[in-house]
Design an enzyme around this catalytic site. Sequence first.
Site, PDB file in Angstrom:
ATOM      1  N   GLY A   1       0.818  -1.209   0.000  1.00  0.00           N
ATOM      2  CA  GLY A   1       0.000   0.000   0.000  1.00  0.00           C
ATOM      3  C   GLY A   1       0.848   1.255   0.000  1.00  0.00           C
ATOM      4  O   GLY A   1       1.287   1.729   1.052  1.00  0.00           O
TER       5      GLY A   1
ATOM      6  N   GLU B   1      -2.056   6.675  -2.779  1.00  0.00           N
ATOM      7  CA  GLU B   1      -3.196   7.295  -2.103  1.00  0.00           C
ATOM      8  C   GLU B   1      -3.796   8.296  -3.070  1.00  0.00           C
ATOM      9  O   GLU B   1      -3.202   8.577  -4.127  1.00  0.00           O
ATOM     10  CB  GLU B   1      -2.738   8.034  -0.843  1.00  0.00           C
ATOM     11  CG  GLU B   1      -2.113   7.131   0.191  1.00  0.00           C
ATOM     12  CD  GLU B   1      -1.740   7.890   1.467  1.00  0.00           C
ATOM     13  OE1 GLU B   1      -2.095   9.087   1.594  1.00  0.00           O
ATOM     14  OE2 GLU B   1      -1.098   7.275   2.325  1.00  0.00           O
TER      15      GLU B   1
ATOM     16  N   SER C   1       2.294   9.450  -8.416  1.00  0.00           N
ATOM     17  CA  SER C   1       3.684   9.678  -8.842  1.00  0.00           C
ATOM     18  C   SER C   1       4.485  10.302  -7.700  1.00  0.00           C
ATOM     19  O   SER C   1       5.661  10.018  -7.521  1.00  0.00           O
ATOM     20  CB  SER C   1       3.711  10.618 -10.053  1.00  0.00           C
ATOM     21  OG  SER C   1       3.160   9.967 -11.174  1.00  0.00           O
TER      22      SER C   1
ATOM     23  N   TRP D   1      -5.975   1.660  -5.298  1.00  0.00           N
ATOM     24  CA  TRP D   1      -5.413   0.812  -6.376  1.00  0.00           C
ATOM     25  C   TRP D   1      -4.578  -0.336  -5.833  1.00  0.00           C
ATOM     26  O   TRP D   1      -3.531  -0.659  -6.386  1.00  0.00           O
ATOM     27  CB  TRP D   1      -4.559   1.639  -7.356  1.00  0.00           C
ATOM     28  CG  TRP D   1      -5.239   2.828  -7.923  1.00  0.00           C
ATOM     29  CD1 TRP D   1      -4.850   4.119  -7.808  1.00  0.00           C
ATOM     30  CD2 TRP D   1      -6.428   2.836  -8.721  1.00  0.00           C
ATOM     31  NE1 TRP D   1      -5.720   4.935  -8.462  1.00  0.00           N
ATOM     32  CE2 TRP D   1      -6.701   4.167  -9.026  1.00  0.00           C
ATOM     33  CE3 TRP D   1      -7.298   1.842  -9.187  1.00  0.00           C
ATOM     34  CZ2 TRP D   1      -7.799   4.565  -9.779  1.00  0.00           C
ATOM     35  CZ3 TRP D   1      -8.390   2.219  -9.929  1.00  0.00           C
ATOM     36  CH2 TRP D   1      -8.633   3.565 -10.227  1.00  0.00           C
TER      37      TRP D   1
ATOM     38  N   ARG E   1      -5.943 -15.687 -42.329  1.00  0.00           N
ATOM     39  CA  ARG E   1      -7.008 -14.805 -42.834  1.00  0.00           C
ATOM     40  C   ARG E   1      -6.801 -14.517 -44.327  1.00  0.00           C
ATOM     41  O   ARG E   1      -5.780 -13.916 -44.718  1.00  0.00           O
ATOM     42  CB  ARG E   1      -6.991 -13.495 -42.039  1.00  0.00           C
ATOM     43  CG  ARG E   1      -7.836 -12.389 -42.594  1.00  0.00           C
ATOM     44  CD  ARG E   1      -9.301 -12.641 -42.377  1.00  0.00           C
ATOM     45  NE  ARG E   1     -10.092 -11.475 -42.729  1.00  0.00           N
ATOM     46  CZ  ARG E   1     -11.391 -11.539 -42.974  1.00  0.00           C
ATOM     47  NH1 ARG E   1     -12.041 -12.702 -42.925  1.00  0.00           N
ATOM     48  NH2 ARG E   1     -12.059 -10.445 -43.261  1.00  0.00           N
TER      49      ARG E   1
ATOM     50  N   GLY F   1      -8.491  -6.682 -37.245  1.00  0.00           N
ATOM     51  CA  GLY F   1      -9.663  -5.943 -37.718  1.00  0.00           C
ATOM     52  C   GLY F   1     -10.831  -6.056 -36.746  1.00  0.00           C
ATOM     53  O   GLY F   1     -10.641  -6.162 -35.536  1.00  0.00           O
TER      54      GLY F   1
ATOM     55  N   GLU G   1       3.167   1.033 -10.783  1.00  0.00           N
ATOM     56  CA  GLU G   1       4.554   1.060 -10.295  1.00  0.00           C
ATOM     57  C   GLU G   1       5.382   2.161 -10.976  1.00  0.00           C
ATOM     58  O   GLU G   1       6.577   2.021 -11.224  1.00  0.00           O
ATOM     59  CB  GLU G   1       5.217  -0.317 -10.417  1.00  0.00           C
ATOM     60  CG  GLU G   1       4.462  -1.346  -9.592  1.00  0.00           C
ATOM     61  CD  GLU G   1       5.216  -2.600  -9.280  1.00  0.00           C
ATOM     62  OE1 GLU G   1       6.445  -2.553  -9.154  1.00  0.00           O
ATOM     63  OE2 GLU G   1       4.565  -3.642  -9.146  1.00  0.00           O
TER      64      GLU G   1
ATOM     65  N   GLU H   1       6.219   8.477 -17.584  1.00  0.00           N
ATOM     66  CA  GLU H   1       6.874   9.767 -17.313  1.00  0.00           C
ATOM     67  C   GLU H   1       7.818   9.646 -16.114  1.00  0.00           C
ATOM     68  O   GLU H   1       8.928  10.199 -16.125  1.00  0.00           O
ATOM     69  CB  GLU H   1       5.815  10.859 -17.048  1.00  0.00           C
ATOM     70  CG  GLU H   1       5.002  11.274 -18.264  1.00  0.00           C
ATOM     71  CD  GLU H   1       3.944  10.257 -18.702  1.00  0.00           C
ATOM     72  OE1 GLU H   1       3.669   9.296 -17.940  1.00  0.00           O
ATOM     73  OE2 GLU H   1       3.388  10.409 -19.808  1.00  0.00           O
TER      74      GLU H   1
HETATM   75  N1  COS Z   1      15.961   3.487  -3.805  1.00  0.00           N
HETATM   76  C1  COS Z   1      16.358   3.931  -2.596  1.00  0.00           C
HETATM   77  N2  COS Z   1      16.375   5.248  -2.277  1.00  0.00           N
HETATM   78  C2  COS Z   1      15.988   6.117  -3.223  1.00  0.00           C
HETATM   79  C3  COS Z   1      15.586   5.720  -4.521  1.00  0.00           C
HETATM   80  C4  COS Z   1      15.584   4.336  -4.786  1.00  0.00           C
HETATM   81  N3  COS Z   1      15.205   3.869  -5.978  1.00  0.00           N
HETATM   82  N4  COS Z   1      15.264   6.807  -5.249  1.00  0.00           N
HETATM   83  C5  COS Z   1      15.478   7.874  -4.441  1.00  0.00           C
HETATM   84  N5  COS Z   1      15.912   7.447  -3.229  1.00  0.00           N
HETATM   85  C6  COS Z   1      16.262   8.275  -2.076  1.00  0.00           C
HETATM   86  C7  COS Z   1      17.125   9.451  -2.484  1.00  0.00           C
HETATM   87  O1  COS Z   1      18.497   9.078  -2.477  1.00  0.00           O
HETATM   88  C8  COS Z   1      16.828  10.471  -1.410  1.00  0.00           C
HETATM   89  O2  COS Z   1      17.579  10.158  -0.268  1.00  0.00           O
HETATM   90  P1  COS Z   1      18.275  11.327   0.616  1.00  0.00           P
HETATM   91  O3  COS Z   1      17.131  12.164   1.116  1.00  0.00           O
HETATM   92  O4  COS Z   1      18.984  10.589   1.690  1.00  0.00           O
HETATM   93  O5  COS Z   1      19.181  12.065  -0.319  1.00  0.00           O
HETATM   94  C9  COS Z   1      15.358  10.206  -1.096  1.00  0.00           C
HETATM   95  O6  COS Z   1      15.088   8.867  -1.530  1.00  0.00           O
HETATM   96  C10 COS Z   1      14.433  11.171  -1.804  1.00  0.00           C
HETATM   97  O7  COS Z   1      14.700  11.036  -3.187  1.00  0.00           O
HETATM   98  P2  COS Z   1      14.208  12.114  -4.249  1.00  0.00           P
HETATM   99  O8  COS Z   1      14.575  13.488  -3.769  1.00  0.00           O
HETATM  100  O9  COS Z   1      14.719  11.673  -5.576  1.00  0.00           O
HETATM  101  O10 COS Z   1      12.628  11.938  -4.167  1.00  0.00           O
HETATM  102  P3  COS Z   1      11.501  12.631  -5.005  1.00  0.00           P
HETATM  103  O11 COS Z   1      10.440  13.019  -4.082  1.00  0.00           O
HETATM  104  O12 COS Z   1      12.079  13.660  -5.908  1.00  0.00           O
HETATM  105  O13 COS Z   1      10.876  11.415  -5.847  1.00  0.00           O
HETATM  106  C11 COS Z   1      10.569   9.835  -7.586  1.00  0.00           C
HETATM  107  C12 COS Z   1      11.525  10.585  -6.650  1.00  0.00           C
HETATM  108  C13 COS Z   1       9.711  10.733  -8.431  1.00  0.00           C
HETATM  109  C14 COS Z   1      11.505   9.035  -8.448  1.00  0.00           C
HETATM  110  C15 COS Z   1       9.686   8.924  -6.728  1.00  0.00           C
HETATM  111  O14 COS Z   1       8.754   9.660  -5.987  1.00  0.00           O
HETATM  112  C16 COS Z   1       8.966   7.884  -7.545  1.00  0.00           C
HETATM  113  O15 COS Z   1       9.541   6.863  -7.955  1.00  0.00           O
HETATM  114  N6  COS Z   1       7.652   8.113  -7.777  1.00  0.00           N
HETATM  115  C17 COS Z   1       6.821   7.146  -8.448  1.00  0.00           C
HETATM  116  C18 COS Z   1       6.167   6.323  -7.448  1.00  0.00           C
HETATM  117  C19 COS Z   1       5.372   5.249  -8.084  1.00  0.00           C
HETATM  118  O16 COS Z   1       5.921   4.426  -8.782  1.00  0.00           O
HETATM  119  N7  COS Z   1       4.061   5.273  -7.783  1.00  0.00           N
HETATM  120  C20 COS Z   1       3.185   4.279  -8.263  1.00  0.00           C
HETATM  121  C21 COS Z   1       2.996   3.301  -7.185  1.00  0.00           C
HETATM  122  S1  COS Z   1       2.099   1.964  -7.799  1.00  0.00           S
HETATM  123  S2  COS Z   1       2.657   0.549  -6.592  1.00  0.00           S
END
Ligand code: COS
Length: 385
Positions: free
Chosen positions: A120, A123, A128, A153, A265, A336, A361, A365
């Site tokens: 989970g 939210e 993203s 979800w 076909r 088709g 996941e 983007e």
């Molecule tokens: N593994 C471990 N740590 C990670 C990491 C990873 N893959 N990616 C980033 N981090 C760490 C960073 O190193 C940073 O650590 P410090 O604060 O110690 O420097 C911290 O996490 C924050 O990272 P960042 O500043 O890059 O975070 P952002 O808020 O900018 O977000 C993204 C990064 C956008 C990449 C992230 O929010 C993401 O992957 N979003 C998508 C989530 C998703 O897939 N949602 C759908 C869920 S469906 S199950």
Amino acid sequence: MLEKHQIEFRERTRSFMEQKIQPEAVTLDKEQRFLDQHIKPLTDEGFLSMLIPEEFGGRPIDTVSYSIAVEEASRVCGSTGITLAAHNSLGCYPILAFGTKEQKERYLPRAAKGELLAFGLSEADAGSDAGGTRTLALKQESGEWLINGSKCWITSATKAFATIASARTSDKPEEKAITCFILDKDAPGYSVGKKENKLGLRGSDTAFLHFDDMKVGEESRLGEIGDGFKQMLKTLDGGRISIGAMALGLGQGAYECAARYASERVQFGRPISFNQAVQHKLADMATELEAARLLIYESSRMKDAGKPFGHYSAMAKLYASEVGTRVAANAIRLLGGIGCYTGEYPAERIWRDVKLCEIGEGTSEIQRLVIARKILKDVKEGQPL
Ligand code: COS
């Protein structure tokens, strides 16, 4: 490309999926019925414990083989593919990677025996923006955590016996610390919302989860306070390989359907596969699927080798999901009207199922963002590109 044991594993897995899973795929989709009847055979074959060590009752396999399992399941039934991917990569993995010995002993043997786990993160305001979690876990004087919030979800929400959920552990807006908890379905305050009526993957179980004044002890906390955000992103690094594998399997199913149909076909007195326009579509499908396969297997190998692989699994997921969507759309073009509207061929179900792979996941983007950040970091550090 594959080792001998992986080739044999694919053959066994394909045969199992075609015999046991494929026959029900149409009905589960049509009736929006969860694949309950598949859980026991999948468990008996070890597909629910692919990442769990033997000491906890699992039958662990390497990540390439795991990707093959999700690919082969999805080739015949996307709903089975996502159920396996979510349980193994998102349910079992975080407990394995961040859990205490007691947590592993408590949850993993049940998971290996076929009880599903859920994850989970998402939210209403945290998709993203994974850090936008509003679910709150506040430490009480009694030492317990009081948890309130909702997750959306959630794959296998109504079926899972426990969920790994993220929550903010401070109610001060400036403190963004996120911590993960393992929450049991039968605990007071845990409830499941209504099942979603989805475009695709209709045989999988997707719903909201609600935590209303849930009180849990320290034994439910996963890892250290404040480590939850990184745990979730690390979990998604691996999960994205399995979503790529799912898209690949779905695309492969659509491609096989289109290639056979085009050879049978007849229009204007000969099979439509005699037309170069059709041949070129088939050639593009086969080439792109193979390229996606290479990315997925390579990111699986990098994971097993303990190398940094997050940007690579993002590439694999990005490419495979966009290829899967394109292949499914082109399969429908080749089929088709009969491909699009009758449901007589799997292409339209695959087209509906595979769309999720560009979203779940992490959207395409977000994958591009993850990849671009790695490129720019390498530039800044003077690393070879
Ligand atoms: N593994 C471990 N740590 C990670 C990491 C990873 N893959 N990616 C980033 N981090 C760490 C960073 O190193 C940073 O650590 P410090 O604060 O110690 O420097 C911290 O996490 C924050 O990272 P960042 O500043 O890059 O975070 P952002 O808020 O900018 O977000 C993204 C990064 C956008 C990449 C992230 O929010 C993401 O992957 N979003 C998508 C989530 C998703 O897939 N949602 C759908 C869920 S469906 S199950």
